[in-house]
Design an enzyme around this catalytic site. Sequence first.
Site, PDB file in Angstrom:
ATOM      1  N   ASP A  30      -7.795  76.666 -51.711  1.00  0.00           N
ATOM      2  CA  ASP A  30      -8.647  77.398 -52.288  1.00  0.00           C
ATOM      3  C   ASP A  30      -8.691  79.059 -52.011  1.00  0.00           C
ATOM      4  O   ASP A  30      -8.384  79.615 -51.499  1.00  0.00           O
ATOM      5  CB  ASP A  30     -10.336  77.158 -51.638  1.00  0.00           C
ATOM      6  CG  ASP A  30     -11.397  77.636 -51.930  1.00  0.00           C
ATOM      7  OD1 ASP A  30     -12.368  76.225 -52.341  1.00  0.00           O
ATOM      8  OD2 ASP A  30     -11.543  78.738 -52.585  1.00  0.00           O
ATOM      9  N   ILE A  31      -9.122  79.653 -53.832  1.00  0.00           N
ATOM     10  CA  ILE A  31      -8.768  80.623 -54.302  1.00  0.00           C
ATOM     11  C   ILE A  31     -10.253  81.754 -52.974  1.00  0.00           C
ATOM     12  O   ILE A  31      -9.509  83.012 -53.109  1.00  0.00           O
ATOM     13  CB  ILE A  31      -9.095  80.932 -55.121  1.00  0.00           C
ATOM     14  CG1 ILE A  31      -8.199  82.203 -55.873  1.00  0.00           C
ATOM     15  CG2 ILE A  31     -10.621  80.719 -55.885  1.00  0.00           C
ATOM     16  CD1 ILE A  31      -8.091  82.242 -57.790  1.00  0.00           C
ATOM     17  N   ASN A  87     -19.565  68.513 -51.877  1.00  0.00           N
ATOM     18  CA  ASN A  87     -20.086  68.714 -52.459  1.00  0.00           C
ATOM     19  C   ASN A  87     -20.419  68.738 -53.755  1.00  0.00           C
ATOM     20  O   ASN A  87     -19.607  67.350 -54.221  1.00  0.00           O
ATOM     21  CB  ASN A  87     -20.476  70.362 -52.799  1.00  0.00           C
ATOM     22  CG  ASN A  87     -20.404  71.514 -51.411  1.00  0.00           C
ATOM     23  OD1 ASN A  87     -20.746  70.933 -50.454  1.00  0.00           O
ATOM     24  ND2 ASN A  87     -20.016  72.117 -52.165  1.00  0.00           N
ATOM     25  N   GLY A  93     -24.875  72.935 -53.737  1.00  0.00           N
ATOM     26  CA  GLY A  93     -24.040  73.788 -54.285  1.00  0.00           C
ATOM     27  C   GLY A  93     -23.159  73.965 -55.542  1.00  0.00           C
ATOM     28  O   GLY A  93     -22.307  74.216 -54.769  1.00  0.00           O
ATOM     29  N   GLN A  94     -22.744  72.432 -55.556  1.00  0.00           N
ATOM     30  CA  GLN A  94     -21.198  72.764 -56.032  1.00  0.00           C
ATOM     31  C   GLN A  94     -21.095  72.931 -56.944  1.00  0.00           C
ATOM     32  O   GLN A  94     -22.410  73.168 -57.906  1.00  0.00           O
ATOM     33  CB  GLN A  94     -21.390  70.728 -56.694  1.00  0.00           C
ATOM     34  CG  GLN A  94     -20.041  70.342 -57.275  1.00  0.00           C
ATOM     35  CD  GLN A  94     -20.128  69.203 -58.089  1.00  0.00           C
ATOM     36  OE1 GLN A  94     -21.116  68.545 -57.454  1.00  0.00           O
ATOM     37  NE2 GLN A  94     -18.946  68.978 -58.451  1.00  0.00           N
ATOM     38  N   HIS A 100     -13.976  67.615 -55.455  1.00  0.00           N
ATOM     39  CA  HIS A 100     -12.918  68.107 -54.710  1.00  0.00           C
ATOM     40  C   HIS A 100     -13.255  67.572 -53.356  1.00  0.00           C
ATOM     41  O   HIS A 100     -14.911  68.035 -53.545  1.00  0.00           O
ATOM     42  CB  HIS A 100     -13.095  69.588 -55.301  1.00  0.00           C
ATOM     43  CG  HIS A 100     -13.889  70.235 -55.001  1.00  0.00           C
ATOM     44  ND1 HIS A 100     -14.999  70.252 -57.123  1.00  0.00           N
ATOM     45  CD2 HIS A 100     -14.662  70.986 -54.348  1.00  0.00           C
ATOM     46  CE1 HIS A 100     -15.530  71.639 -56.054  1.00  0.00           C
ATOM     47  NE2 HIS A 100     -15.681  71.931 -55.499  1.00  0.00           N
ATOM     48  N   HIS A 102     -13.136  69.078 -50.145  1.00  0.00           N
ATOM     49  CA  HIS A 102     -13.188  71.278 -48.741  1.00  0.00           C
ATOM     50  C   HIS A 102     -12.573  70.326 -47.874  1.00  0.00           C
ATOM     51  O   HIS A 102     -12.919  69.154 -47.392  1.00  0.00           O
ATOM     52  CB  HIS A 102     -13.597  71.551 -49.072  1.00  0.00           C
ATOM     53  CG  HIS A 102     -14.848  72.267 -50.211  1.00  0.00           C
ATOM     54  ND1 HIS A 102     -14.716  73.559 -50.107  1.00  0.00           N
ATOM     55  CD2 HIS A 102     -15.465  72.111 -51.138  1.00  0.00           C
ATOM     56  CE1 HIS A 102     -14.815  73.740 -51.742  1.00  0.00           C
ATOM     57  NE2 HIS A 102     -16.146  72.917 -52.128  1.00  0.00           N
TER      58      HIS A 102
END
Length: 114
Positions: A30-31, A87, A93-94, A100, A102
């Site tokens: 994740d960035i 999500n 909160g997507q 995806h 997490h």
Amino acid sequence: MDECIFCKIANKEIPAKVVYEDDRILAFDDINPQAPVHVLLIPKEHYTSLNDIPEEKKDLLGHLLLKARHTAQEKGVKESGYRIVLNTARDSGQDVFHIHFHVLGGRRMTWPPG
Ligand code: AMP
Ligand code: ZN
């Protein structure tokens, strides 16, 4: 999906730190990590969210989940523990509308989530 950022990552049009890849899925860091380990797993095929996955793709979901476990192992948090988050739609909160998972680990998580 021309404008989808995760499709672009899957197509190697924008860079990512890939930690696992096969013909169906991709895993990358994740960035904006929320834990020492924070990896995202995506199908290469575009689906907006879990709500968009057809019944006949249950195999793909199982594959993602097992590779999430594999990622936790590779990142050294399988035994210490990790959280898998999926999500789905607005209230979750997507933010990126390409499904995806997490995988978060490397610190003690709290519950309930925010
Ligand atoms: P969600 O809120 O479940 O949709 O999570 C989207 C996640 O994608 C967030 O944790 C972002 O930090 C992450 N993200 C967004 N853009 C990128 C990118 N280009 N590379 C890696 N992770 C990204
Ligand atoms: Zn996409």
